[in-house]
Design a protein around this motif. Structure first.
Motif, PDB file in Angstrom:
ATOM      1  N   SER A  19      -5.335   3.510  -8.714  1.00 46.08           N
ATOM      2  CA  SER A  19      -6.272   4.559  -8.308  1.00 46.08           C
ATOM      3  C   SER A  19      -6.386   4.599  -6.786  1.00 46.08           C
ATOM      4  N   GLU A  20      -6.975   5.665  -6.307  1.00 41.87           N
ATOM      5  CA  GLU A  20      -7.232   5.783  -4.863  1.00 41.87           C
ATOM      6  C   GLU A  20      -8.076   4.598  -4.381  1.00 41.87           C
ATOM      7  N   ARG A  21      -9.082   4.271  -5.158  1.00 41.72           N
ATOM      8  CA  ARG A  21      -9.968   3.145  -4.810  1.00 41.72           C
ATOM      9  C   ARG A  21      -9.199   1.829  -4.745  1.00 41.72           C
ATOM     10  N   LEU A  52      -8.780  -0.556  -1.484  1.00 42.01           N
ATOM     11  CA  LEU A  52      -9.132  -1.978  -1.485  1.00 42.01           C
ATOM     12  C   LEU A  52      -7.949  -2.836  -1.025  1.00 42.01           C
ATOM     13  N   LEU A  53      -6.752  -2.457  -1.425  1.00 43.52           N
ATOM     14  CA  LEU A  53      -5.565  -3.156  -0.931  1.00 43.52           C
ATOM     15  C   LEU A  53      -5.439  -2.989   0.583  1.00 43.52           C
ATOM     16  N   ALA A  54      -5.720  -1.797   1.073  1.00 44.85           N
ATOM     17  CA  ALA A  54      -5.684  -1.575   2.523  1.00 44.85           C
ATOM     18  C   ALA A  54      -6.681  -2.492   3.225  1.00 44.85           C
ATOM     19  N   LEU A  55      -7.863  -2.654   2.656  1.00 44.90           N
ATOM     20  CA  LEU A  55      -8.841  -3.565   3.259  1.00 44.90           C
ATOM     21  C   LEU A  55      -8.353  -5.010   3.243  1.00 44.90           C
ATOM     22  N   ALA A  56      -7.671  -5.412   2.182  1.00 43.01           N
ATOM     23  CA  ALA A  56      -7.088  -6.762   2.139  1.00 43.01           C
ATOM     24  C   ALA A  56      -6.031  -6.912   3.235  1.00 43.01           C
ATOM     25  N   TYR A  59       0.839  -1.200   0.000  1.00 37.48           N
ATOM     26  CA  TYR A  59       0.000   0.000   0.000  1.00 37.48           C
ATOM     27  C   TYR A  59       0.879   1.258   0.000  1.00 37.48           C
ATOM     28  N   LEU A  60       1.884   1.292   0.890  1.00 42.53           N
ATOM     29  CA  LEU A  60       2.756   2.470   0.958  1.00 42.53           C
ATOM     30  C   LEU A  60       3.493   2.693  -0.359  1.00 42.53           C
TER      31      LEU A  60
END
Length: 175
Positions: free
Chosen positions: A130-132, A136-140, A120-121
């Motif tokens: 994209s921001e989205r 979504l990666l952060a949620l994973a 993510y970083l």
């Protein structure tokens, strides 16, 4: 593949099947890193909860990307902190920086959690996706964090049960 060699025999798994040998329990209770982990774990969980709400809000509304992003970075920094201090704790208790037998799978999943947060970083710094997509990666990453947190909570429960069983056994001997 050759077996791992250890210089400290107390780092061997507890032959009675418990989480800690008596020597490891003493070291666990004596090290300041136990308190540090005990403080950082709930802090990280609180940061996770707030960040999850902010990320979900952004995904649902398209608003609040900046505050959600800051919360993910804060969650990642908190994760790095608890991983580094956790390695000090493992060294103090098990004489291994990471992957002590008692916490091997927890450490494996922790590295997956770290990899996802770090990805993510990298995506954020280099404006990849994209921001989205990044959210979504952060949620994973957060989903794997929940698995990892559950692993550690189960180990904490096992340690408490082991301690309770040992105390009951000592009480029965004393009677």
């Amino acid at each position: 593949m050759q077996a791992r060699q250890r210089s400290d025999t107390t780092a061997q798994p507890n032959p009675r099947g418990g989480l800690y040998t008596p020597e490891q329990r003493v070291r666990r209770d004596a090290t300041r890193w136990t308190l540090v982990q005990g403080v950082l774990a709930p802090v990280q969980f609180l940061v996770f909860l707030v960040s999850t709400v902010l990320v979900l809000h952004y995904l649902a509304t398209g608003h609040g990307a900046t505050v959600a992003t800051v919360s993910i970075v804060l969650k990642t920094l908190t994760l790095y902190t608890i991983m580094i201090t956790g390695s000090f704790w493992e060294k103090a208790v098990f004489d291994r920086w990471l992957f002590a037998d008692a916490f091997f799978w927890e450490d494996v999943v922790s590295f997956l959690v770290l990899a996802l947060h770090t990805a993510y970083l990298v995506m954020l710094v280099f404006a990849i996706g994209s921001e989205r997509t990044r959210m979504l990666l952060a949620l994973a990453a957060y989903a794997t964090y929940i698995v990892n947190a559950t692993q550690f909570l189960l180990k904490l429960r096992a340690a408490r049960l082991q301690g309770g069983a040992r105390a009951a056994g000592l009480q029965a001997v004393a009677v």
